[in-house]
Motif scaffolding. Structure first.
Motif, mmCIF file in Angstrom:
data_model
loop_
_atom_site.group_PDB
_atom_site.id
_atom_site.type_symbol
_atom_site.label_atom_id
_atom_site.label_comp_id
_atom_site.label_asym_id
_atom_site.label_seq_id
_atom_site.Cartn_x
_atom_site.Cartn_y
_atom_site.Cartn_z
ATOM 1 N N ARG A 99 1.778 6.550 12.203
ATOM 2 C CA ARG A 99 0.547 6.430 11.431
ATOM 3 C C ARG A 99 0.718 7.037 10.039
ATOM 4 N NH1 ARG A 99 -2.627 9.464 14.372
ATOM 5 N NH2 ARG A 99 -2.685 7.905 16.009
ATOM 6 N N GLU A 100 1.338 8.203 9.973
ATOM 7 C CA GLU A 100 1.556 8.847 8.673
ATOM 8 C C GLU A 100 2.507 8.032 7.794
ATOM 9 O OE1 GLU A 100 -0.065 11.375 7.263
ATOM 10 O OE2 GLU A 100 -1.306 11.278 9.069
ATOM 11 N N ALA A 101 3.550 7.468 8.399
ATOM 12 C CA ALA A 101 4.487 6.633 7.640
ATOM 13 C C ALA A 101 3.784 5.394 7.097
ATOM 14 C CB ALA A 101 5.666 6.239 8.519
ATOM 15 N N LEU A 102 2.911 4.813 7.899
ATOM 16 C CA LEU A 102 2.175 3.634 7.449
ATOM 17 C C LEU A 102 1.169 3.977 6.362
ATOM 18 C CD1 LEU A 102 1.665 1.870 10.892
ATOM 19 C CD2 LEU A 102 3.293 1.260 9.085
ATOM 20 N N ARG A 103 0.509 5.124 6.497
ATOM 21 C CA ARG A 103 -0.409 5.581 5.441
ATOM 22 C C ARG A 103 0.346 5.753 4.126
ATOM 23 N NH1 ARG A 103 -2.974 10.108 8.946
ATOM 24 N NH2 ARG A 103 -4.691 8.989 9.900
ATOM 25 N N ALA A 104 1.491 6.387 4.192
ATOM 26 C CA ALA A 104 2.296 6.610 2.978
ATOM 27 C C ALA A 104 2.725 5.289 2.361
ATOM 28 C CB ALA A 104 3.509 7.475 3.310
ATOM 29 N N ALA A 105 3.043 4.309 3.189
ATOM 30 C CA ALA A 105 3.458 3.003 2.682
ATOM 31 C C ALA A 105 2.321 2.310 1.934
ATOM 32 C CB ALA A 105 3.939 2.117 3.827
ATOM 33 N N LEU A 106 1.101 2.558 2.352
ATOM 34 C CA LEU A 106 -0.056 1.933 1.706
ATOM 35 C C LEU A 106 -0.579 2.727 0.520
ATOM 36 C CD1 LEU A 106 -2.045 0.794 4.857
ATOM 37 C CD2 LEU A 106 -0.731 -0.639 3.279
ATOM 38 N N ASP A 107 -0.176 3.961 0.401
ATOM 39 C CA ASP A 107 -0.677 4.838 -0.657
ATOM 40 C C ASP A 107 0.119 4.608 -1.938
ATOM 41 O OD1 ASP A 107 -2.152 6.749 -1.934
ATOM 42 O OD2 ASP A 107 -1.030 8.434 -1.092
ATOM 43 N N VAL A 108 -0.302 3.618 -2.699
ATOM 44 C CA VAL A 108 0.443 3.253 -3.905
ATOM 45 C C VAL A 108 -0.137 3.878 -5.156
ATOM 46 C CG1 VAL A 108 1.320 1.113 -2.951
ATOM 47 C CG2 VAL A 108 -0.851 1.122 -4.170
ATOM 48 N N GLY A 109 -1.407 4.255 -5.114
ATOM 49 C CA GLY A 109 -2.001 4.942 -6.246
ATOM 50 C C GLY A 109 -2.458 4.060 -7.397
ATOM 51 N N THR A 110 -1.995 2.822 -7.465
ATOM 52 C CA THR A 110 -2.417 1.955 -8.559
ATOM 53 C C THR A 110 -2.782 0.576 -8.039
ATOM 54 O OG1 THR A 110 -0.179 1.190 -8.960
ATOM 55 C CG2 THR A 110 -0.919 3.078 -10.248
ATOM 56 N N GLU A 170 -2.249 -8.882 0.826
ATOM 57 C CA GLU A 170 -1.930 -8.752 2.247
ATOM 58 C C GLU A 170 -0.420 -8.804 2.454
ATOM 59 O OE1 GLU A 170 -2.346 -10.875 6.590
ATOM 60 O OE2 GLU A 170 -3.614 -11.608 4.982
ATOM 61 N N ALA A 171 0.243 -9.720 1.760
ATOM 62 C CA ALA A 171 1.698 -9.848 1.915
ATOM 63 C C ALA A 171 2.410 -8.560 1.508
ATOM 64 C CB ALA A 171 2.215 -11.021 1.089
ATOM 65 N N ASP A 172 1.949 -7.919 0.436
ATOM 66 C CA ASP A 172 2.551 -6.656 0.002
ATOM 67 C C ASP A 172 2.309 -5.547 1.024
ATOM 68 O OD1 ASP A 172 3.548 -7.736 -2.350
ATOM 69 O OD2 ASP A 172 1.825 -7.085 -3.558
ATOM 70 N N ARG A 173 1.090 -5.482 1.565
ATOM 71 C CA ARG A 173 0.794 -4.461 2.583
ATOM 72 C C ARG A 173 1.673 -4.655 3.810
ATOM 73 N NH1 ARG A 173 -4.530 -5.544 0.939
ATOM 74 N NH2 ARG A 173 -4.839 -6.923 2.728
ATOM 75 N N VAL A 174 1.764 -5.900 4.277
ATOM 76 C CA VAL A 174 2.580 -6.192 5.456
ATOM 77 C C VAL A 174 4.039 -5.836 5.195
ATOM 78 C CG1 VAL A 174 3.464 -8.067 6.904
ATOM 79 C CG2 VAL A 174 1.014 -7.915 6.425
ATOM 80 N N GLU A 175 4.551 -6.210 4.028
ATOM 81 C CA GLU A 175 5.955 -5.908 3.690
ATOM 82 C C GLU A 175 6.202 -4.402 3.657
ATOM 83 O OE1 GLU A 175 9.028 -6.528 -0.030
ATOM 84 O OE2 GLU A 175 7.421 -7.974 0.239
ATOM 85 N N ARG A 176 5.312 -3.657 3.031
ATOM 86 C CA ARG A 176 5.474 -2.201 2.937
ATOM 87 C C ARG A 176 5.400 -1.542 4.320
ATOM 88 N NH1 ARG A 176 4.010 0.593 -2.079
ATOM 89 N NH2 ARG A 176 4.096 -0.928 -3.756
ATOM 90 N N MET A 177 4.457 -2.004 5.132
ATOM 91 C CA MET A 177 4.295 -1.404 6.453
ATOM 92 C C MET A 177 5.485 -1.736 7.356
ATOM 93 S SD MET A 177 0.207 -1.921 6.900
ATOM 94 C CE MET A 177 -0.202 -0.614 8.039
ATOM 95 N N ASN A 178 5.985 -2.952 7.286
ATOM 96 C CA ASN A 178 7.151 -3.307 8.097
ATOM 97 C C ASN A 178 8.386 -2.527 7.652
ATOM 98 O OD1 ASN A 178 5.899 -5.016 9.915
ATOM 99 N ND2 ASN A 178 6.153 -6.808 8.626
ATOM 100 N N ALA A 179 8.512 -2.290 6.361
ATOM 101 C CA ALA A 179 9.622 -1.464 5.877
ATOM 102 C C ALA A 179 9.500 -0.038 6.418
ATOM 103 C CB ALA A 179 9.660 -1.462 4.351
ATOM 104 N N ALA A 180 8.266 0.473 6.489
ATOM 105 C CA ALA A 180 8.048 1.815 7.041
ATOM 106 C C ALA A 180 8.394 1.843 8.529
ATOM 107 C CB ALA A 180 6.603 2.247 6.819
ATOM 108 N N LEU A 181 8.062 0.782 9.259
ATOM 109 C CA LEU A 181 8.422 0.718 10.677
ATOM 110 C C LEU A 181 9.936 0.644 10.852
ATOM 111 C CD1 LEU A 181 5.651 -1.711 11.991
ATOM 112 C CD2 LEU A 181 5.783 0.772 12.291
#
Length: 103
Positions: A33-44, A49-60
């Motif tokens: 959960r923390e890794a996925l939160r960090a992946a979504l925390d981009v700040g800008t 959806e495609a970017d969120r999915v890509e970032r979360m899968n990279a975190a997994l």
């Protein structure tokens, strides 16, 4: 981190944990959960959806490599409004991957 990122990370971690072999402990689910939160925390700005999915899968991917002991599905889609998550199994032979040695 926005409330939406927190909700999405929680939903995605639950979906991942439900299909991971061997099953994850509560502590490992919290790490995911923390890794996925960090992946979504981009700040800008918002992410697509495609970017969120890509970032979360990279975190997994990174979580599994670091742990070296589990294999789980990946996020196929993520609905930001309802926090509904669909997953897909990773496979090269039509079967879900197994922990400890692949297919």
């Amino acid at each position: 981190m926005t409330m939406d990122a927190d909700r999405l990370a929680h939903a995605a971690a639950a979906a991942y944990a439900a299909e991971t072999k061997p099953p994850l402990t509560d502590e490992l689910v919290a790490q995911v959960r923390e890794a996925l939160r960090a992946a979504l925390d981009v700040g800008t700005g918002p992410l697509s959806e495609a970017d969120r999915v890509e970032r979360m899968n990279a975190a997994l991917d990174a979580f599994e490599v670091e742990l070296g002991a589990v294999a789980g599905s990946r996020i196929a889609s993520l609905d930001e409004t309802s926090a509904a998550v669909t997953t897909r199994h990773r496979s090269e032979a039509g079967q879900p991957l197994r922990a400890f040695g692949g297919q």
